[in-house]
Design a protein around this motif. Sequence first.
Motif, PDB file in Angstrom:
ATOM      1  N   LYS A 139      -3.523  36.740  30.643  1.00 27.53           N
ATOM      2  CA  LYS A 139      -3.521  36.018  31.865  1.00 27.53           C
ATOM      3  C   LYS A 139      -4.092  34.737  31.797  1.00 27.53           C
ATOM      4  O   LYS A 139      -3.526  33.916  32.493  1.00 27.53           O
ATOM      5  CB  LYS A 139      -4.790  36.834  32.840  1.00 27.53           C
ATOM      6  CG  LYS A 139      -4.969  36.293  34.077  1.00 27.53           C
ATOM      7  CD  LYS A 139      -5.972  36.792  35.085  1.00 27.53           C
ATOM      8  CE  LYS A 139      -6.005  36.427  36.332  1.00 27.53           C
ATOM      9  NZ  LYS A 139      -7.115  36.994  37.120  1.00 27.53           N
ATOM     10  N   GLN A 140      -5.127  34.513  30.692  1.00 20.99           N
ATOM     11  CA  GLN A 140      -5.383  32.992  30.588  1.00 20.99           C
ATOM     12  C   GLN A 140      -4.347  32.058  30.137  1.00 20.99           C
ATOM     13  O   GLN A 140      -3.934  30.958  30.580  1.00 20.99           O
ATOM     14  CB  GLN A 140      -6.427  33.081  29.523  1.00 20.99           C
ATOM     15  CG  GLN A 140      -7.207  31.471  29.378  1.00 20.99           C
ATOM     16  CD  GLN A 140      -8.069  31.629  28.104  1.00 20.99           C
ATOM     17  OE1 GLN A 140      -8.026  32.650  27.489  1.00 20.99           O
ATOM     18  NE2 GLN A 140      -9.270  30.718  28.283  1.00 20.99           N
ATOM     19  N   ILE A 141      -3.495  32.683  29.120  1.00 25.18           N
ATOM     20  CA  ILE A 141      -2.312  31.972  28.495  1.00 25.18           C
ATOM     21  C   ILE A 141      -1.251  32.070  29.715  1.00 25.18           C
ATOM     22  O   ILE A 141      -0.449  30.853  29.684  1.00 25.18           O
ATOM     23  CB  ILE A 141      -1.598  32.990  27.507  1.00 25.18           C
ATOM     24  CG1 ILE A 141      -2.592  32.900  26.173  1.00 25.18           C
ATOM     25  CG2 ILE A 141      -0.213  32.457  27.126  1.00 25.18           C
ATOM     26  CD1 ILE A 141      -2.083  33.684  25.080  1.00 25.18           C
ATOM     27  N   ARG A 142      -1.010  33.000  30.428  1.00 21.09           N
ATOM     28  CA  ARG A 142       0.102  32.654  31.398  1.00 21.09           C
ATOM     29  C   ARG A 142      -0.326  31.697  32.504  1.00 21.09           C
ATOM     30  O   ARG A 142       0.528  30.904  32.725  1.00 21.09           O
ATOM     31  CB  ARG A 142       0.174  34.250  32.207  1.00 21.09           C
ATOM     32  CG  ARG A 142       1.207  34.271  33.301  1.00 21.09           C
ATOM     33  CD  ARG A 142       1.434  35.384  34.226  1.00 21.09           C
ATOM     34  NE  ARG A 142       0.036  35.879  35.082  1.00 21.09           N
ATOM     35  CZ  ARG A 142      -0.743  36.429  34.912  1.00 21.09           C
ATOM     36  NH1 ARG A 142      -0.689  37.259  33.779  1.00 21.09           N
ATOM     37  NH2 ARG A 142      -1.868  36.673  35.573  1.00 21.09           N
ATOM     38  N   GLU A 143      -1.598  31.820  32.896  1.00 19.48           N
ATOM     39  CA  GLU A 143      -2.213  30.741  33.808  1.00 19.48           C
ATOM     40  C   GLU A 143      -1.963  29.331  33.328  1.00 19.48           C
ATOM     41  O   GLU A 143      -1.684  28.268  34.072  1.00 19.48           O
ATOM     42  CB  GLU A 143      -3.398  31.152  34.610  1.00 19.48           C
ATOM     43  CG  GLU A 143      -3.528  32.131  35.196  1.00 19.48           C
ATOM     44  CD  GLU A 143      -4.931  32.445  35.897  1.00 19.48           C
ATOM     45  OE1 GLU A 143      -5.770  31.963  35.131  1.00 19.48           O
ATOM     46  OE2 GLU A 143      -5.153  33.416  36.451  1.00 19.48           O
ATOM     47  N   ARG A 144      -2.178  29.094  32.231  1.00 24.49           N
ATOM     48  CA  ARG A 144      -2.171  27.841  31.479  1.00 24.49           C
ATOM     49  C   ARG A 144      -0.894  27.412  31.244  1.00 24.49           C
ATOM     50  O   ARG A 144      -0.523  26.196  31.746  1.00 24.49           O
ATOM     51  CB  ARG A 144      -2.756  27.881  29.932  1.00 24.49           C
ATOM     52  CG  ARG A 144      -3.018  26.661  29.101  1.00 24.49           C
ATOM     53  CD  ARG A 144      -3.873  25.938  29.626  1.00 24.49           C
ATOM     54  NE  ARG A 144      -3.735  24.296  28.862  1.00 24.49           N
ATOM     55  CZ  ARG A 144      -4.590  23.438  29.093  1.00 24.49           C
ATOM     56  NH1 ARG A 144      -5.496  23.559  30.054  1.00 24.49           N
ATOM     57  NH2 ARG A 144      -4.529  22.420  28.262  1.00 24.49           N
ATOM     58  N   PHE A 145       0.121  28.134  30.963  1.00 21.96           N
ATOM     59  CA  PHE A 145       1.670  27.632  31.025  1.00 21.96           C
ATOM     60  C   PHE A 145       2.002  27.256  32.288  1.00 21.96           C
ATOM     61  O   PHE A 145       2.698  26.295  32.532  1.00 21.96           O
ATOM     62  CB  PHE A 145       2.280  28.738  30.323  1.00 21.96           C
ATOM     63  CG  PHE A 145       3.785  28.277  30.086  1.00 21.96           C
ATOM     64  CD1 PHE A 145       4.254  27.657  29.058  1.00 21.96           C
ATOM     65  CD2 PHE A 145       4.812  28.595  31.345  1.00 21.96           C
ATOM     66  CE1 PHE A 145       5.574  27.252  29.195  1.00 21.96           C
ATOM     67  CE2 PHE A 145       5.987  28.411  30.986  1.00 21.96           C
ATOM     68  CZ  PHE A 145       6.505  27.589  30.042  1.00 21.96           C
ATOM     69  N   ASN A 146       1.765  28.342  33.278  1.00 19.20           N
ATOM     70  CA  ASN A 146       2.295  28.192  34.534  1.00 19.20           C
ATOM     71  C   ASN A 146       1.669  26.922  35.445  1.00 19.20           C
ATOM     72  O   ASN A 146       2.541  26.478  36.180  1.00 19.20           O
ATOM     73  CB  ASN A 146       2.188  29.415  35.237  1.00 19.20           C
ATOM     74  CG  ASN A 146       3.111  30.472  35.155  1.00 19.20           C
ATOM     75  OD1 ASN A 146       4.149  30.335  34.214  1.00 19.20           O
ATOM     76  ND2 ASN A 146       2.750  31.810  35.126  1.00 19.20           N
ATOM     77  N   ASN A 147       0.531  26.818  35.242  1.00 23.86           N
ATOM     78  CA  ASN A 147      -0.258  25.447  35.880  1.00 23.86           C
ATOM     79  C   ASN A 147      -0.193  24.419  35.220  1.00 23.86           C
ATOM     80  O   ASN A 147      -0.948  23.217  35.812  1.00 23.86           O
ATOM     81  CB  ASN A 147      -1.521  26.205  36.455  1.00 23.86           C
ATOM     82  CG  ASN A 147      -1.348  27.285  37.325  1.00 23.86           C
ATOM     83  OD1 ASN A 147      -0.378  27.358  38.165  1.00 23.86           O
ATOM     84  ND2 ASN A 147      -2.473  28.136  37.109  1.00 23.86           N
ATOM     85  N   VAL A 148      -0.135  24.272  34.084  1.00 18.45           N
ATOM     86  CA  VAL A 148      -0.474  22.902  33.129  1.00 18.45           C
ATOM     87  C   VAL A 148       0.647  22.632  32.232  1.00 18.45           C
ATOM     88  O   VAL A 148       1.164  21.436  32.378  1.00 18.45           O
ATOM     89  CB  VAL A 148      -1.842  23.254  32.343  1.00 18.45           C
ATOM     90  CG1 VAL A 148      -2.133  21.983  31.633  1.00 18.45           C
ATOM     91  CG2 VAL A 148      -3.022  23.712  33.124  1.00 18.45           C
ATOM     92  N   VAL A 149       0.989  23.491  31.335  1.00 16.53           N
ATOM     93  CA  VAL A 149       1.982  22.848  30.383  1.00 16.53           C
ATOM     94  C   VAL A 149       3.358  23.274  30.516  1.00 16.53           C
ATOM     95  O   VAL A 149       4.194  22.851  29.645  1.00 16.53           O
ATOM     96  CB  VAL A 149       1.480  23.559  28.814  1.00 16.53           C
ATOM     97  CG1 VAL A 149       0.112  23.156  28.473  1.00 16.53           C
ATOM     98  CG2 VAL A 149       1.713  24.958  28.963  1.00 16.53           C
ATOM     99  N   ASN A 150       3.900  23.866  31.785  1.00 17.39           N
ATOM    100  CA  ASN A 150       5.257  24.185  31.800  1.00 17.39           C
ATOM    101  C   ASN A 150       6.006  22.761  32.044  1.00 17.39           C
ATOM    102  O   ASN A 150       5.637  21.965  32.824  1.00 17.39           O
ATOM    103  CB  ASN A 150       5.446  24.896  33.068  1.00 17.39           C
ATOM    104  CG  ASN A 150       6.938  25.492  33.243  1.00 17.39           C
ATOM    105  OD1 ASN A 150       7.855  25.034  32.565  1.00 17.39           O
ATOM    106  ND2 ASN A 150       6.980  26.302  34.269  1.00 17.39           N
ATOM    107  N   PRO A 151       7.043  22.567  31.042  1.00 18.94           N
ATOM    108  CA  PRO A 151       7.686  21.304  31.223  1.00 18.94           C
ATOM    109  C   PRO A 151       8.166  20.930  32.451  1.00 18.94           C
ATOM    110  O   PRO A 151       8.659  19.752  33.004  1.00 18.94           O
ATOM    111  CB  PRO A 151       8.668  21.278  30.268  1.00 18.94           C
ATOM    112  CG  PRO A 151       8.214  22.295  29.219  1.00 18.94           C
ATOM    113  CD  PRO A 151       7.538  23.471  30.032  1.00 18.94           C
TER     114      PRO A 151
END
Length: 335
Positions: free
Chosen positions: A163-175
């Motif tokens: 969940k932490q990885i998913r939220e990090r990608f969706n809210n922060v690092v997604n290009p």
Amino acid sequence: MIPLTWNEFLEFISDIQDNELDKPQISQFIKIPDISMTSFQIIQYFSSDFQKAKIKKRCKWGDNEKYLLIWCVSKLMIKLQLKFHDLHQWKVFEKLSMIFGLPEEFLMTKWLSLLNYKLKEQPWKPEEDDLLIKLRQLYPGPKDWIKIAKEFIKSSQTVRYPKQIRERFNNVVNPSINKNEFNKDEILFIFREAQNNNKNWAGISKMLPGRTDNQIKNIYNSIIRKILNEIGSSYDNKVVEQLIQNLIVEQNNYDPILLSSILKEGKTKKPCIKIEPNSDNSQTSEPSVQGVPPQMAFPFINYQTFQFQNIYFSYPQFYFPPPYYPLRNSKFNET
């Protein structure tokens, strides 16, 4: 070599089987349930309750199941002299899935859910973000976050739960995230949709490409908070928040100073009610308020009980205007 059956596993750890868990050491990484089970109780529990209800255990786990998993992993770490971050490289959960008769991804999810809170909140590093972007490109499916978490832990030596990885990608690092400031049209659209869809941030984000639900929620709360600060109201006042939301949609404007002045004016302005005197034909002596029909004066209602075809009814007298309403002494059976 890690054994693949429960009996082989017990034989493998026989020399350390009865040793108590080092809870102070384990609690640095894992949240241990508030129970204590001996090795004998663990073995007995696995052979009886856990095996019989194995299918049910795939849903919600209690303290006994969590303690069993922690006990088995801890014994393997001691026996193989592994560090906490080496578990995935040694395929510990792959072997335990065969011993427990449960999917590896399921056991990994349960294990990652037990991570210590402080461990979960470790700051992200730039190299972790880069790795996360690469892994997401390799596993783009909506259910691939367990695989991404597994590969992430192997490569980065940092434990992150799915969940932490998913939220990090969706809210922060997604290009594809649009990190520019919100424009006026976007903000007004957010408030209109928040009014219509009861603040469904995920649904609104789908209608604003490049904007995440976290971004949308933050900009909404920021504007509401600014207006509440202007009028001196608390943020937990849902009635005032709803009033502000409606006012923004009505005025097509979210300027805090303008809206706060309108709200303050509405607080100090007293309602104006026009009272007209009654006409000479009025049935009451009290004044009537404009827009509200005058109260009708009904006579005292007297209920009469009458008999008709052996069935008793009770009706108010004024429902039967003379000469049709029944009298107490009326005889309906007379021919």
